[in-house]
Design an enzyme around this catalytic site. Sequence first.
Site, short mmCIF file in Angstrom:
data_model
loop_
_atom_site.label_atom_id
_atom_site.label_comp_id
_atom_site.label_asym_id
_atom_site.label_seq_id
_atom_site.Cartn_x
_atom_site.Cartn_y
_atom_site.Cartn_z
N SER A 241 44.38 26.13 32.06
CA SER A 241 45.37 26.45 31.01
C SER A 241 46.68 25.70 31.24
CB SER A 241 45.61 27.96 30.92
OG SER A 241 45.92 28.50 32.18
N HIS A 271 37.47 30.57 33.73
CA HIS A 271 38.93 30.69 33.89
C HIS A 271 39.34 32.11 33.46
CE1 HIS A 271 43.00 29.47 34.32
NE2 HIS A 271 43.20 28.79 33.19
N HIS A 318 37.22 30.58 44.07
CA HIS A 318 38.38 29.89 43.51
C HIS A 318 38.33 28.41 43.88
CE1 HIS A 318 42.55 29.00 42.45
NE2 HIS A 318 42.43 30.04 41.66
N ARG A 327 47.22 38.19 44.28
CA ARG A 327 47.34 38.88 42.99
C ARG A 327 46.32 40.03 42.92
NH1 ARG A 327 46.48 33.82 39.16
NH2 ARG A 327 44.71 33.66 40.61
N ASP A 373 41.09 38.13 38.76
CA ASP A 373 40.32 38.78 37.70
C ASP A 373 39.44 39.91 38.20
OD1 ASP A 373 41.27 37.11 35.60
OD2 ASP A 373 40.01 35.50 36.38
#
Length: 440
Positions: A241, A271, A318, A327, A373
């Site tokens: 992105s 993604h 990743h 995160r 995620d």
Amino acid sequence: MGFVKDRFKVKADSVAAEIKQIIAEHGNKVLGETTIAQAYQGMRGIIGLITETSLLDAEDGIRFRGYSIPELREKLPKAPGGTEPLPEGLFYLMLIGELPSEEDVEHLSATFARKSHVPNYVFDVIEKLPISTHPMTQFSIAITALQKESIFAKEYANGINKKEYWSYIFEDCMNLIARLPRIAAYIYRRKYKNGDHIQPNGMLDWAGNFAHMLGYDNKGFYALMRLYLTIHADHEGGNVSAHATHLVGSALSDPYLCFASGMNGLAGPLHGLANQEVVKWIEDMCQELNTNAPNKDQISDYIKKTLTEGKVVPGYGHAVLRKTDPRFTAQMEFAKTHCPDDPMVQTVWNVYAVAPDILGATGKIKNPFPNVDAHSGALLKHFGLIEEEFYTVIFGVSRALGVLAGLCWDRALGFPIERPKSVDTHWIKAFIKGEAVKED
Ligand SMILES: CC(C)(COP(=O)(O)OP(=O)(O)OC[C@H]1O[C@@H](n2cnc3c(N)ncnc32)[C@H](O)[C@@H]1OP(=O)(O)O)[C@@H](O)C(=O)NCCC(=O)NCCS
């Protein structure tokens, strides 16, 4: 011109002068070699981009202008009585390079509230789409429709000096960030709440107002949105992105077109769509096992089955990170405070307990640990936002902060059109043989 814009200009001018000197004195220094494998395999590890807003370390995770996620949670200004940072503060940090004061953040909240009006024709465009259209597609189309408002595109058509590009890009970025929560909330309420829309509350901060317009007016969800919109904002420049937004911007496409491109990339399952996939994967597992609390042995078997079927375990792995994503950890800490007994949250933690060993044992997955995620869907579900197809839109609203701050920097630093060299396999074979190859 607002004071944030003035400060940005001062910072950008000084960095531009430094860069000029760096290129003049060290422009020929070699940053690294490129191998044939890298050219074929997603350009991993090739340093070919400059992104000022954040930097990713494989072991430590993301740092925004040098600050880690735990530091941001501690140091960024919070809403009165709030526990989580306000994402406006992170935007200021990425743009200016310094931590904001409470007043700076209040100024940005008020600016975004003032600029948040979305013209009716954008809602009309959304209304023309079949209700079954994926929320990310609706989001991308609405952003593209809004392009009519671009100040940069209008001024460029009138003829402007190159040195002024950044100023109009800056205005477009601020307007777009301000409008995104309203567009996203409209798509949500249209698709899932029978078009029962909720008007914005201009007294709320950017994330609080988004939570309000989505229809979740409670302290816990406000806190979740503030954390969520902060931690998803940026992940240096090479992710799809960010890179798409930057690349399209290098053609001097305006921020609306650039950001829509970034969102089309975020909509991919490898993604941003992975947050939706994680929830689906957990729900499929629970359905197959006929329980909402599978034990670790059952989860281990389901992970092995997923791998045997040639599918990815969503939320794990990743391209750059080689440790548990900070995160993920921030969301886990949030869940420990707000919803430690939620069955899906417990399942996310149980997957975390067993997945890294199983994925690591394959010997090919370079990072067997969870990414951002793996956790976000379970938190949204806990607070009642159960429609997982919408999750990537929330990610997209957040990602705007990083990639549009980046776009302001790109134009302020006068970066040229991006155009890396590509070759074909015929060229590679000739290169391997040491034969002369003709380049274009
Ligand atoms: C994120 C991701 C796309 C990174 O891809 P990458 O940089 O190519 O990852 P790797 O170099 O570790 O991939 C090596 C192999 O392991 C596989 N792999 C990586 N992560 C995997 C996962 N979570 N489950 C199963 N297999 C995985 C890859 O598909 C690849 O297989 P192949 O050689 O048969 O093509 C990948 O880890 C993935 O697909 N994860 C699941 C989706 C996800 O969570 N995306 C969100 C990212 S923030």
